[in-house]
Scaffold this active site. Sequence first.
Site, PDB file in Angstrom:
ATOM      1  NE  ARG A 155      -4.773  -2.063  -4.220  1.00 23.90           N
ATOM      2  CZ  ARG A 155      -4.140  -1.465  -2.914  1.00 23.90           C
ATOM      3  NH1 ARG A 155      -3.760  -1.013  -1.966  1.00 23.90           N
ATOM      4  NH2 ARG A 155      -4.046  -3.846  -1.993  1.00 23.90           N
TER       5      ARG A 155
ATOM      6  CG  ASP B 161      -1.990  -0.698   1.307  1.00 18.67           C
ATOM      7  OD1 ASP B 161      -2.589  -1.794  -0.164  1.00 18.67           O
ATOM      8  OD2 ASP B 161      -2.229  -1.341   2.659  1.00 18.67           O
TER       9      ASP B 161
HETATM   10  C1  LIG Z   1      -8.658  -1.246  -2.856  1.00 24.28           C
HETATM   11  C2  LIG Z   1      -8.550   0.340  -2.563  1.00 24.28           C
HETATM   12  C3  LIG Z   1      -7.604  -0.121  -1.616  1.00 24.28           C
HETATM   13  C4  LIG Z   1      -6.496   1.213  -1.634  1.00 24.28           C
HETATM   14  N1  LIG Z   1      -5.199   1.708  -1.144  1.00 24.28           N
HETATM   15  C5  LIG Z   1      -4.950   3.441  -0.958  1.00 24.28           C
HETATM   16  C6  LIG Z   1      -3.589   2.880  -0.489  1.00 24.28           C
HETATM   17  O1  LIG Z   1      -3.228   1.999  -0.489  1.00 24.28           O
HETATM   18  N2  LIG Z   1      -3.540   3.903  -0.045  1.00 24.28           N
HETATM   19  C7  LIG Z   1      -4.086   4.751  -0.455  1.00 24.28           C
HETATM   20  O2  LIG Z   1      -4.029   7.012  -0.317  1.00 24.28           O
HETATM   21  N3  LIG Z   1      -5.603   5.123  -0.499  1.00 24.28           N
HETATM   22  C8  LIG Z   1      -5.691   3.672  -0.945  1.00 24.28           C
HETATM   23  N4  LIG Z   1      -6.774   3.504  -0.893  1.00 24.28           N
HETATM   24  C9  LIG Z   1      -8.270   4.521  -0.741  1.00 24.28           C
HETATM   25  C10 LIG Z   1      -8.228   6.040  -1.474  1.00 24.28           C
HETATM   26  O3  LIG Z   1      -7.060   6.757  -1.884  1.00 24.28           O
HETATM   27  C11 LIG Z   1      -9.249   6.411  -1.836  1.00 24.28           C
HETATM   28  O4  LIG Z   1      -9.213   7.366  -0.510  1.00 24.28           O
HETATM   29  C12 LIG Z   1     -10.853   6.111  -1.583  1.00 24.28           C
HETATM   30  O5  LIG Z   1     -10.752   4.843  -2.033  1.00 24.28           O
HETATM   31  C13 LIG Z   1     -11.335   6.914  -1.692  1.00 24.28           C
HETATM   32  O6  LIG Z   1     -12.219   7.654  -3.414  1.00 24.28           O
HETATM   33  P1  LIG Z   1     -13.120   6.714  -4.186  1.00 24.28           P
HETATM   34  O7  LIG Z   1     -12.074   6.923  -5.894  1.00 24.28           O
HETATM   35  O8  LIG Z   1     -13.658   5.202  -4.178  1.00 24.28           O
HETATM   36  O9  LIG Z   1     -13.876   8.163  -5.152  1.00 24.28           O
HETATM   37  P2  LIG Z   1     -14.449   9.184  -3.717  1.00 24.28           P
HETATM   38  O10 LIG Z   1     -14.808  10.432  -4.691  1.00 24.28           O
HETATM   39  O11 LIG Z   1     -13.723   9.570  -2.157  1.00 24.28           O
HETATM   40  O12 LIG Z   1     -15.815   7.974  -3.807  1.00 24.28           O
HETATM   41  C14 LIG Z   1     -16.214   8.392  -4.518  1.00 24.28           C
HETATM   42  C15 LIG Z   1     -17.756   7.619  -4.367  1.00 24.28           C
HETATM   43  O13 LIG Z   1     -17.945   5.911  -3.409  1.00 24.28           O
HETATM   44  C16 LIG Z   1     -18.294   6.018  -2.433  1.00 24.28           C
HETATM   45  N5  LIG Z   1     -17.497   6.302  -1.461  1.00 24.28           N
HETATM   46  C17 LIG Z   1     -16.391   5.862  -1.444  1.00 24.28           C
HETATM   47  N6  LIG Z   1     -15.473   6.361  -0.161  1.00 24.28           N
HETATM   48  C18 LIG Z   1     -16.213   5.367   0.353  1.00 24.28           C
HETATM   49  C19 LIG Z   1     -16.894   5.449   2.041  1.00 24.28           C
HETATM   50  N7  LIG Z   1     -15.778   5.853   3.100  1.00 24.28           N
HETATM   51  N8  LIG Z   1     -18.089   5.303   2.335  1.00 24.28           N
HETATM   52  C20 LIG Z   1     -18.963   4.869   2.011  1.00 24.28           C
HETATM   53  N9  LIG Z   1     -18.942   5.276   0.111  1.00 24.28           N
HETATM   54  C21 LIG Z   1     -17.965   5.812  -0.256  1.00 24.28           C
HETATM   55  C22 LIG Z   1     -19.130   7.059  -2.528  1.00 24.28           C
HETATM   56  O14 LIG Z   1     -20.524   7.150  -3.257  1.00 24.28           O
HETATM   57  C23 LIG Z   1     -18.492   7.976  -3.702  1.00 24.28           C
HETATM   58  O15 LIG Z   1     -19.207   9.090  -3.907  1.00 24.28           O
HETATM   59  C24 LIG Z   1      -7.566   2.159  -1.893  1.00 24.28           C
HETATM   60  C25 LIG Z   1      -8.494   2.880  -1.703  1.00 24.28           C
HETATM   61  C26 LIG Z   1      -8.934   0.802  -2.377  1.00 24.28           C
HETATM   62  C27 LIG Z   1     -10.983   0.520  -2.749  1.00 24.28           C
END
Ligand SMILES: Cc1cc2nc3c(=O)[nH]c(=O)nc-3n(C[C@H](O)[C@H](O)[C@H](O)COP(=O)(O)OP(=O)(O)OC[C@H]3O[C@@H](n4cnc5c(N)ncnc54)[C@H](O)[C@@H]3O)c2cc1C
Length: 303
Positions: free
Chosen positions: A180, A130
């Site tokens: 990723r 990560d």
């Molecule tokens: C498999 C995976 C691994 C990850 N690994 C890392 C990492 O190593 N380092 C890092 O910095 N970040 C990591 N992240 C987190 C990432 O950076 C984002 O903070 C997170 O995925 C929210 O962003 P989004 O792309 O879903 O978009 P957003 O614009 O935040 O969300 C889009 C939509 O997704 C839904 N959603 C998003 N988050 C939530 C929530 N918490 N609860 C409910 N609904 C939600 C909502 O419907 C929202 O409108 C990871 C995410 C995923 C999916």
Amino acid sequence: MLRTLLLELAKSSRLRRWITSHGTTRRLAQRFVPGEDLAPALEAARNCNRAGMTASLDHLGENVGTREDAERACAAYTEALERISAGDIDANVSLKLTHLGLDLGQEFCAGQLRIVTRRATDLKNFVRVDMEGSACTDRTIQIVKQARAESGAVGTVIQAYLHRSEQDIRDLLSIGCRIRLVKGAYKEPSQIAFPGKKQVDANFIKLMKILLPSGIYHAIATHDPSLIEATIRFAAEHDITKDKFEFQMLYGIRTDLQSRLVRQGYRVRVYIPFGKDWFPYFIRRLAERPANLLFFARNVFRQ
Ligand SMILES: Cc1cc2nc3c(=O)[nH]c(=O)nc-3n(C[C@H](O)[C@H](O)[C@H](O)COP(=O)(O)OP(=O)(O)OC[C@H]3O[C@@H](n4cnc5c(N)ncnc54)[C@H](O)[C@@H]3O)c2cc1C
């Protein structure tokens, strides 16, 4: 502003004690973290497999302060890899280098990662490193490159909100590294990170368009329907078939979208965190969505 405040609060040990010691908050956290032990995480992974998805198990923990804690985390990861293999579960593992002692020395941490990647290589599995806050980015990339020189069973994560990410992607692609792509979950200053959603999304799409045609198996990790649609459209236009990449989402978030993608024939991997140290992960999930915080507050103050 709320996001910034919550990410600051994630550092508070008093808040951590309060939240992690209450039954109500522990139950609410289960929406994002299926349990504190490996067994419920393995069961959640089996359920994902039954629903046509794969999984990645994350043993929660970060910024350990002693070598013993880092070695314990390393042992927990090798155990997870062994139980995944013994249970014939389609899952890999995700880990944070500060959990394996990054703050205690780069060589020490690289040694711990080597133990995990060697076990993953033996078991024909995969380790995803990560990406944490920007203070760790250079060291994480260096350690991953070092690990990849020994085994292809390791990949990492690139955050679309950082200005440097395109350069990092090109660097990692040159050594065949699986990536990723995420938006990024930490609080970063505007000198190094795009401040607004619009710019982060635009950079995410730009980076996705570099990754997908590279011929390497990457992961597009987001719950954002518009970014998922952009990925699907780009892949179709460039004859990149559905088996050449995967979508990844977090346990408990947008399960409707996860199932829809599976029905459409896309590969979906669910990131399943487990462990006692769930507080910072939980706060980051609350920070991502004000509705989560409201739901949390309503339930806690109803008590
Ligand atoms: C498999 C995976 C691994 C990850 N690994 C890392 C990492 O190593 N380092 C890092 O910095 N970040 C990591 N992240 C987190 C990432 O950076 C984002 O903070 C997170 O995925 C929210 O962003 P989004 O792309 O879903 O978009 P957003 O614009 O935040 O969300 C889009 C939509 O997704 C839904 N959603 C998003 N988050 C939530 C929530 N918490 N609860 C409910 N609904 C939600 C909502 O419907 C929202 O409108 C990871 C995410 C995923 C999916």
